[in-house]
Design a protein around this motif. Structure first.
Motif, PDB file in Angstrom:
ATOM      1  N   GLU A 175     -29.883 156.223 106.564  1.00 46.27           N
ATOM      2  CA  GLU A 175     -31.231 155.407 106.758  1.00 46.27           C
ATOM      3  C   GLU A 175     -30.107 153.944 106.560  1.00 46.27           C
TER       4      GLU A 175
ATOM      5  N   GLU B 142     -32.135 158.983 115.758  1.00 48.82           N
ATOM      6  CA  GLU B 142     -32.867 158.924 117.066  1.00 48.82           C
ATOM      7  C   GLU B 142     -32.079 157.361 117.921  1.00 48.82           C
ATOM      8  N   ARG B 143     -31.603 156.026 117.238  1.00 51.46           N
ATOM      9  CA  ARG B 143     -31.486 154.999 117.540  1.00 51.46           C
ATOM     10  C   ARG B 143     -30.205 154.476 118.682  1.00 51.46           C
ATOM     11  N   THR B 144     -28.933 156.049 117.830  1.00 44.74           N
ATOM     12  CA  THR B 144     -28.153 156.068 118.871  1.00 44.74           C
ATOM     13  C   THR B 144     -28.073 156.525 120.047  1.00 44.74           C
ATOM     14  N   HIS B 145     -28.847 157.190 121.235  1.00 42.20           N
ATOM     15  CA  HIS B 145     -29.340 157.476 122.212  1.00 42.20           C
ATOM     16  C   HIS B 145     -28.482 158.994 122.309  1.00 42.20           C
ATOM     17  N   GLU B 146     -27.523 159.470 120.983  1.00 44.79           N
ATOM     18  CA  GLU B 146     -26.501 160.719 121.300  1.00 44.79           C
ATOM     19  C   GLU B 146     -27.042 162.227 120.971  1.00 44.79           C
TER      20      GLU B 146
ATOM     21  N   SER C 217     -37.132 159.960 107.581  1.00 44.47           N
ATOM     22  CA  SER C 217     -36.350 159.005 107.687  1.00 44.47           C
ATOM     23  C   SER C 217     -35.181 158.749 108.341  1.00 44.47           C
TER      24      SER C 217
ATOM     25  N   ASP D 111     -25.524 151.384 110.755  1.00 44.47           N
ATOM     26  CA  ASP D 111     -25.905 150.760 111.567  1.00 44.47           C
ATOM     27  C   ASP D 111     -25.173 151.933 113.022  1.00 44.47           C
ATOM     28  N   GLU D 112     -25.994 151.771 114.157  1.00 43.79           N
ATOM     29  CA  GLU D 112     -26.049 152.323 115.051  1.00 43.79           C
ATOM     30  C   GLU D 112     -24.999 153.276 116.687  1.00 43.79           C
TER      31      GLU D 112
ATOM     32  N   GLY E 270     -23.417 156.008 116.045  1.00 37.50           N
ATOM     33  CA  GLY E 270     -23.465 156.945 116.886  1.00 37.50           C
ATOM     34  C   GLY E 270     -22.088 157.351 117.061  1.00 37.50           C
TER      35      GLY E 270
ATOM     36  N   ILE F  33     -34.749 158.479 112.328  1.00 33.33           N
ATOM     37  CA  ILE F  33     -35.198 157.549 112.877  1.00 33.33           C
ATOM     38  C   ILE F  33     -33.723 156.691 113.110  1.00 33.33           C
ATOM     39  N   PRO F  34     -32.393 156.618 112.601  1.00 34.70           N
ATOM     40  CA  PRO F  34     -31.045 156.003 113.009  1.00 34.70           C
ATOM     41  C   PRO F  34     -30.844 157.136 114.044  1.00 34.70           C
TER      42      PRO F  34
END
Ligand SMILES: [Zn+2]
Length: 202
Positions: free
Chosen positions: A184, A85-89, A79, A187-188, A192, A82-83
């Protein structure tokens, strides 16, 4: 209802609400949910390389040719991916430990997938890449939670890597993450920043 109450984050009240919802739902909808649960149980397993959830021998990320195989981000649980991946870093791959070191709770290094990580980094892990070559990992980002157990785990892994694979860069996420909180729930933006400011451990 007892079964619903066993789900993570579901208290007695929520379990009751879910039970009422299922009672009101059509038989078709309720059975579709039951089928979905059965399918997860039957089809979803762990990736043979990184131990993320996968509906085949390899997860979506390990099968993706565009992901850089030279950087591996180490997390405690699937889990946690997921966070990040959400950063796109992050464009590398992952390694899921399956928890964090906690001698008090009886969680020792051999209870986590640390040996598998060391083998991956050393290039001795089977199976290797899709084309049969080892991954040639050059950087390991330790993204365990900023908790006592997460920190202890990161330090332990950093020491092991330093000993066995001294040429590999080991980094840890920078501060900015709330101390004592789980990845988890970050925040992104915070996560990030923590990613781009990661520091070298060894
Ligand atoms: Zn994988």
């Amino acid at each position: 209802m007892t079964e619903l109450g066993k789900l993570p984050g579901i208290g007695g009240r929520t379990a009751q609400r879910l039970a009422f919802h299922l009672l009101r739902a059509s038989e078709e909808d309720a059975l579709a949910l039951a089928d979905a649960i059965r399918e997860v149980k039957e089809r979803i397993g762990l990736c043979e390389i990184c131990f993320n959830l996968a509906d085949g021998p390899r997860c979506r990320i390990c099968s993706d040719e565009r992901r850089e195989p030279s950087t591996v981000c180490v997390v405690e649980e699937p889990s946690d991916i997921i966070p990040v991946e959400r950063t796109h870093e992050f464009h590398g791959r992952y390694h899921v430990l399956g928890g964090a070191l906690s001698p008090i709770d009886g969680v020792d290094p051999e209870d986590l997938r640390i040996a598998e990580l060391l083998a991956r980094v050393a290039g001795t892990h089977e199976p290797a890449n899709a084309d049969g070559r080892p991954e040639e990992i050059r950087e390991v980002v330790l993204a365990t939670n900023p908790t006592t157990t997460g920190e202890a785990t990161a330090l332990h892994i950093a020491e092991q890597l330093h000993e066995r694979s001294p040429d590999v860069t080991v980094t840890r996420l920078a501060s900015g993450l709330p101390v004592g909180a789980d990845l988890e729930y970050a925040d992104e933006l915070t996560l990030g920043r923590a990613f781009s400011g990661r520091r070298r451990l060894s």
